[in-house]
Enzyme design. Structure first.
Site, mmCIF file in Angstrom:
data_model
loop_
_atom_site.group_PDB
_atom_site.id
_atom_site.type_symbol
_atom_site.label_atom_id
_atom_site.label_comp_id
_atom_site.label_asym_id
_atom_site.label_seq_id
_atom_site.Cartn_x
_atom_site.Cartn_y
_atom_site.Cartn_z
ATOM 1 N N ALA A 53 -0.714 -8.100 3.375
ATOM 2 C CA ALA A 53 -1.221 -7.922 2.013
ATOM 3 C C ALA A 53 -2.370 -8.903 1.875
ATOM 4 O O ALA A 53 -2.175 -10.066 1.509
ATOM 5 C CB ALA A 53 -0.140 -8.190 0.975
ATOM 6 N N LEU A 56 -7.554 -6.993 -0.399
ATOM 7 C CA LEU A 56 -8.916 -6.446 -0.322
ATOM 8 C C LEU A 56 -10.010 -7.533 -0.352
ATOM 9 O O LEU A 56 -10.988 -7.418 -1.090
ATOM 10 C CB LEU A 56 -9.151 -5.429 -1.465
ATOM 11 C CG LEU A 56 -8.297 -4.159 -1.400
ATOM 12 C CD1 LEU A 56 -8.379 -3.399 -2.733
ATOM 13 C CD2 LEU A 56 -8.727 -3.243 -0.259
ATOM 14 N N CYS A 111 -4.595 1.818 -0.771
ATOM 15 C CA CYS A 111 -4.115 0.455 -0.553
ATOM 16 C C CYS A 111 -2.783 0.319 -1.291
ATOM 17 O O CYS A 111 -2.679 0.676 -2.462
ATOM 18 C CB CYS A 111 -5.128 -0.567 -1.080
ATOM 19 S SG CYS A 111 -4.520 -2.250 -0.915
ATOM 20 N N GLY A 198 1.124 -0.383 12.602
ATOM 21 C CA GLY A 198 1.580 -0.553 13.983
ATOM 22 C C GLY A 198 2.591 0.506 14.385
ATOM 23 O O GLY A 198 2.878 1.452 13.643
ATOM 24 N N GLY A 225 -0.301 3.653 13.752
ATOM 25 C CA GLY A 225 0.546 3.356 14.902
ATOM 26 C C GLY A 225 0.067 3.868 16.239
ATOM 27 O O GLY A 225 0.810 3.809 17.222
HETATM 28 C C1 DHB Z 1 -4.948 -4.055 2.325
HETATM 29 C C2 DHB Z 1 -5.606 -2.879 2.068
HETATM 30 C C3 DHB Z 1 -5.098 -1.687 2.541
HETATM 31 O O1 DHB Z 1 -5.666 -0.493 2.310
HETATM 32 C C4 DHB Z 1 -3.928 -1.721 3.303
HETATM 33 O O2 DHB Z 1 -3.438 -0.580 3.774
HETATM 34 C C5 DHB Z 1 -3.285 -2.901 3.559
HETATM 35 C C6 DHB Z 1 -3.802 -4.075 3.062
HETATM 36 C C7 DHB Z 1 -5.428 -5.342 1.777
HETATM 37 O O3 DHB Z 1 -6.624 -5.639 1.748
HETATM 38 O O4 DHB Z 1 -4.584 -6.100 1.338
#
Ligand code: DHB
Length: 285
Positions: A53, A56, A111, A198, A225
């Site tokens: 996480a 972004l 996300c 993964g 993956g």
């Molecule tokens: C983030 C963004 C994503 O689209 C994702 O799949 C995992 C993490 C991010 O920036 O936290």
């Protein structure tokens, strides 16, 4: 292709992926303003995958433009990944990406945890329809939409995206997940919930691609993956006509692009196939 978010934060790391054989590059997801992302810890490796996480983090479209411009000499297509909260914001990012010379756009509407972005848009078919329609009216490069596995209305979502004129579906983004630290008794990541990527998520991605292939006629780019050539072939059989690799760059190094291509070629040779098109969607027949 290199999947978004891995080794694509600047021109130097992207060039390395190109030198190692990536056939196309998807940039990090970029927004209108610079964004710090979440505090650490932002990533944890588990036995069969990685939960992250990041929040972004990105320098914003103006500064990232400098990185894309440095790659103008490359013949490898650059696909600009963008995230935004509404159609107008997507259009302004898209216009800038197009000016920087990218070959296509990938909309990150999947996300798994960023407030106002990602999934909050990606599970709403009419919102997605509005965004893609606006983009197709105002830009000329192809628009790909990256969808989430964390939704119950995948068929309805991809049909709305196709109807709005999108050029391809990218499936899948990460799977919502959590790791709890037994010592502290709390979620390990600062954001608590992250996205799982993964090896573990390949069957989820293959299932999504298979369902999408039954629902739309536009091309599907498979991601999730893929670590070996045989993983890629599974995605082709489910209906993908191209694939992206992300976490496997961590598992196998940047050489993964050349290795996966070699593994695809030798599997095809051993099994009597001469063209990738002979494999695409065969599982649906
Ligand atoms: C983030 C963004 C994503 O689209 C994702 O799949 C995992 C993490 C991010 O920036 O936290």
């Amino acid at each position: 292709m290199l999947a978004s978010g891995i080794m694509d934060e600047d021109a130097g790391s992207i060039q390395r992926m190109i030198d190692c054989g990536a056939g196309a590059i998807v940039t990090k997801s970029i927004g209108t303003q610079p964004r710090d992302g979440y505090p650490n810890p932002t990533i944890i490796e588990l036995d069969y995958g990685i939960i992250n996480a990041m929040g972004l983090p990105n320098p914003g479209i103006e500064l990232y433009g400098e990185e894309i411009k440095k790659l103008r000499a490359t013949k490898v297509p650059i696909i600009g990944s963008i995230y935004a909260a509404d159609a107008d914001e997507f259009v302004s990012l898209a216009i800038k990406m197009q000016q920087y010379g990218v070959s296509a756009l990938e909309l990150n509407v999947s996300c798994p945890h960023a407030k106002h972005y990602g999934l909050e848009i990606g599970c709403d078919p009419s919102f997605l329809h509005e965004i893609v329609t606006s983009l197709k009216q105002q830009i000329s490069i192809p628009v790909f939409v990256k969808v989430s596995p964390n939704i119950m209305n995948l068929t309805e979502i991809v049909q709305a995206i196709e109807k709005a004129g999108a050029d391809a579906i990218v499936a899948i983004n990460t799977v919502k997940a959590m790791k709890i630290d037994l010592q502290t008794t709390r979620p390990f990541l600062s954001n608590k919930i992250g996205g799982y990527s993964g090896k573990a998520i390949k069957p989820i991605g293959v299932r999504c691609v298979y369902e999408i292939a039954q629902a739309v006629d536009i091309p599907i780019i498979g991601v999730g993956g893929i670590t070996t050539g045989e993983d890629a072939i599974e995605y082709f059989m489910a209906g993908a006509s191209a694939v992206q690799i992300g976490s496997a760059v961590y598992y196998r190094g940047p050489e993964v692009f050349a290795s996966v291509c070699d593994e695809i070629k030798s599997w095809m040779k051993n099994n009597g196939y001469t063209k990738i098109t002979e494999l695409i969607g065969v599982a649906l027949q």
